[in-house]
Design an enzyme around this catalytic site. Sequence first.
Site, PDB file in Angstrom:
ATOM      1  N   ASP A 112       0.836  -1.199   0.000  1.00 33.35           N
ATOM      2  CA  ASP A 112       0.000   0.000   0.000  1.00 33.35           C
ATOM      3  C   ASP A 112       0.875   1.255   0.000  1.00 33.35           C
ATOM      4  O   ASP A 112       1.879   1.326   0.715  1.00 33.35           O
ATOM      5  CB  ASP A 112      -0.890  -0.031   1.250  1.00 33.35           C
ATOM      6  CG  ASP A 112      -1.879   1.107   1.305  1.00 33.35           C
ATOM      7  OD1 ASP A 112      -2.764   1.157   0.432  1.00 33.35           O
ATOM      8  OD2 ASP A 112      -1.770   1.933   2.228  1.00 33.35           O
ATOM      9  N   GLU A 156       1.734  -0.088  -4.923  1.00 38.27           N
ATOM     10  CA  GLU A 156       0.788   0.949  -5.338  1.00 38.27           C
ATOM     11  C   GLU A 156       1.485   2.301  -5.279  1.00 38.27           C
ATOM     12  O   GLU A 156       1.978   2.710  -4.223  1.00 38.27           O
ATOM     13  CB  GLU A 156      -0.424   0.974  -4.406  1.00 38.27           C
ATOM     14  CG  GLU A 156      -1.379   2.126  -4.699  1.00 38.27           C
ATOM     15  CD  GLU A 156      -2.269   2.494  -3.522  1.00 38.27           C
ATOM     16  OE1 GLU A 156      -3.400   2.934  -3.768  1.00 38.27           O
ATOM     17  OE2 GLU A 156      -1.826   2.342  -2.358  1.00 38.27           O
TER      18      GLU A 156
END
Length: 555
Positions: free
Chosen positions: A216, A285
């Site tokens: 993330d 990401e």
Amino acid sequence: MSVFASVAEQPEVLVQPDPDWWRGAVIYQIYPRSFQDSNGDGIGDLAGIRQRLPYIANLGADAIWISPFFPSPMKDFGYDVSDYRGIDPMFGSLEDFRALVEDAHRLGLRVMIDLVISHTSDQHPWFVESRSSRDNPKADWYVWADPKPDGTPPNNWLSIFGGSAWEWDTNRRQYYLHNFLSSQPDLNFHNPDVQDELLDITRFWLELGVDGFRLDTINFYFHSKTLQDNPVLPPEHRNNAIAPDVNPYNYQDHLYDKSQPENIEFLKRFRAVLDEFPAAAAVGEIGDAHRGLQLLAEYTAGNDRIHMCYSFDFLAPVRINASRVRSIIERFEREAADGWSCWAFSNHDVPRHATRWGAHERDPQRFLKLVAAMLLTMRGSVCIYQGEELGLPEADIAYEDLQDPYGIRFWPKYKGRDGCRTPMVWSSNLPNGGFTTGKPWLPVPDIHRAMAVDTQQGNPESVYEFYRAFLEFRRDHPVLAKGDIRFVDAPEDVVAFLRTDGETTLLCAFNLGHEDCEFAPGVNAAPVEAAGLDGVAEDGVVRLKALGGFIGRVK
């Protein structure tokens, strides 16, 4: 195979230790709160995921990515972690997770989990200790700074969720940094002890059998130590952003609060841990609207950084078009010749592309099949978000039903992320689409129930059957997973490229426009059967219907 088939009824495939499995893999993203509830509490869980693994295997995915299931106060629904080595009781236990991994591997599915290490919950024991004083053992584990002489925050950095990225703490009489909610303090990656602990956590999950990670906000790990103010972003550049246009976050050029050069060395350390295991991989990401492709190239270059990353280029609200597709991929190929991307059109953070791009299409199903075929033939790995294979549109959630703090903060101009996070629909004739026997944590729209899995399986015209057939087609043509890509000049609305691996060359062409067209690609290609597309080629000319595609083997 029916959606209701059990793991025991499936042929045993078993995952093989292929260190290159990730290159060209199709990864199915599961948002665990919304996939399948097994105990009637209205929230999906690990046992529910286990129940539905045969569905994913039969669809044809290579791996699953499970969004966070760690213990958490759930202020950001699991992206605020309070214990990196546990399972939140609402999702199950470590034993449930081990069983899930075992079942997935038996079905030939690899398991990737969401590792959220840029920040923690403010209820994490590390932060509780860190905020207790300025001289405790974890005092420097988070990003602390003194106020300006007038008491205001150290600089102008903004939170993606609105307002200042700094929160005052009365114990330390300092501000702490939070790029997201104030209850999500940022870890201080400049502290080597923090890095060491996070790498130990990585080993913990690898030893439990996971095959890799989705990282993330991978570019948020480091901040500039000098804490300079971010400069103003010119208004003409604010429409291409990772935040909604009502968010002042878009007013800054985020030069100093993220995407720092020190990140490269940490990614090398992280990759070294993954390399201790025979076939572990990671996808990062990248949340940066203006430097996404540049960072993607930097983070995936060579063999000592992250295996693959995705940026928000295809997750933006701008409707997809041929020139945009070509420019994004060609730029990546140019800047990251030895890197690897993972492309996605939808995920848990953005409106579903069935609505974002296809809401005004005259034939939405035809449009969704076309862009799916394009996604699955582009060079790179692919992420499919749960329900995408059903063609689910964004759900319209009433204000009183909202759960997402992001949506509540910016309502009504921005409704948040709940619309793409509603429960998966399995059965049209069961309450809540077969997701739960209780009250679901988010409502199940009637329009979704009408598109449930049981209404689409076996229907050759359905979006689901197109995805399933095309994933099989991709598997039967390895050039689509690992081959090179070269674009071919074509009419304005047509994306056309060649995929080649030295033995096979496929011509892939997709007409994103609303008029029939034809063009000469400069090669002769014989149509490949079972591609599910209706374009034709004759005498070196490819003819495409509106929202039509063609795949042919170059002679």
